[in-house]
Write a protein that holds these residues in place. Sequence first.
Motif, PDB file in Angstrom:
ATOM      1  N   GLU A 118       0.866  -1.178   0.000  1.00  0.00           N
ATOM      2  CA  GLU A 118       0.000   0.000   0.000  1.00  0.00           C
ATOM      3  C   GLU A 118       0.901   1.226   0.000  1.00  0.00           C
ATOM      4  N   SER A 119       0.336   2.389  -0.313  1.00  0.00           N
ATOM      5  CA  SER A 119       1.134   3.612  -0.293  1.00  0.00           C
ATOM      6  C   SER A 119       0.251   4.793   0.084  1.00  0.00           C
ATOM      7  N   VAL A 140      -0.192   3.649  10.930  1.00  0.00           N
ATOM      8  CA  VAL A 140      -1.401   3.335  10.163  1.00  0.00           C
ATOM      9  C   VAL A 140      -1.089   2.365   9.033  1.00  0.00           C
ATOM     10  N   LEU A 141      -0.006   2.624   8.290  1.00  0.00           N
ATOM     11  CA  LEU A 141       0.341   1.745   7.173  1.00  0.00           C
ATOM     12  C   LEU A 141       0.636   0.327   7.662  1.00  0.00           C
ATOM     13  N   LEU A 255       7.738  -6.641   6.881  1.00  0.00           N
ATOM     14  CA  LEU A 255       6.985  -5.429   6.629  1.00  0.00           C
ATOM     15  C   LEU A 255       7.939  -4.242   6.644  1.00  0.00           C
ATOM     16  N   ASP A 256       7.992  -3.517   5.518  1.00  0.00           N
ATOM     17  CA  ASP A 256       9.000  -2.487   5.317  1.00  0.00           C
ATOM     18  C   ASP A 256       8.355  -1.205   4.809  1.00  0.00           C
ATOM     19  N   CYS A 275       4.483   0.948   1.864  1.00  0.00           N
ATOM     20  CA  CYS A 275       4.598  -0.122   2.857  1.00  0.00           C
ATOM     21  C   CYS A 275       4.332  -1.449   2.158  1.00  0.00           C
ATOM     22  N   GLU A 276       5.219  -2.419   2.334  1.00  0.00           N
ATOM     23  CA  GLU A 276       5.013  -3.712   1.667  1.00  0.00           C
ATOM     24  C   GLU A 276       5.692  -4.833   2.428  1.00  0.00           C
TER      25      GLU A 276
END
Length: 304
Positions: A118-119, A140-141, A255-256, A275-276
């Motif tokens: 997501e971004s 949040v991300l 998760l980065d 975030c991925e």
Amino acid sequence: METIYNQLIANKEAIKNLQKGKEISFKASAEMLESTNITGLGLPSINPQNMGYIPYKGDSSGSILQYFPRIKVSSPTLVITNEVLGEGAPTAVAEGTDKPLVDFDDVVSTPTMTKYAESITISEEMLDDIDFMNEQVRTVLMRKLNNKVADQFIKSIKNATPTHTSANLTAGTTGTLVKDILPAVSADMANLGGYNLNMWLLNQPDYAKLFVEAGQNYLWYAMNNPLILNSDEVTAGNIVGVDSSMFPIYVYKELDIKIGRVGANFTNNMVTIRCESRLAWDLTGNCLNAIYNDTITGTLAAIL
């Protein structure tokens, strides 16, 4: 110092009296009030104390995810090998006689890593001017991505087939209530494959019902300490039991969060934060034997 000096000048007659040994009194200062002593359009901005933000909590699936093992892997391609029960069995033999042959088989699967991402696009000024904004964006991300992964993971377990159902249960435990399911099914699953069903998932109404039922077998709950959780992914009227140790999550990329610019971000003074995570799980082979999934009514009927 200047204020004291002004007071002394204003009361120089009193000082003379002091030198003569007489009593003196200074001019009283007026009370300081914010509404009268501080003026100007900038008044609302003086020393605000920002208390940060109050975040949303993660959903129920997100909290369930923490109870499953995570295994860090170094390759996007995995090979998972499951032992399959073979033929033959050991037996007692006399000296000098043939020993029985046994064998086993292995079945290999190759789960594929899935990328969840997501971004968000946000102005640099917003990040600079609001002291908690960097932390909030990150929180949040991470929360939203973790919730998504958890939803998909629990849904995959619930939809896995073939798993143990009421057809595999042994009758005779005389269970009539939801709470009677856990001891009976746990015993049967241990006998069937040696698995310890340490986690039970129910939809909210069924979860609540279990804990309002009266009964005498709560000693079993105290001795075995099963993890009983509410999960919206489980169909209402069903119950799912798992041995969580049989369902590791293979993590190739944790998760980065990264920050950069795309398109007109530079000229618009914006940044894009991404975030991925890349991970996989394998719901084939032996782990399917560590799942019980059936209706509550069908389960109770089987153990009567």
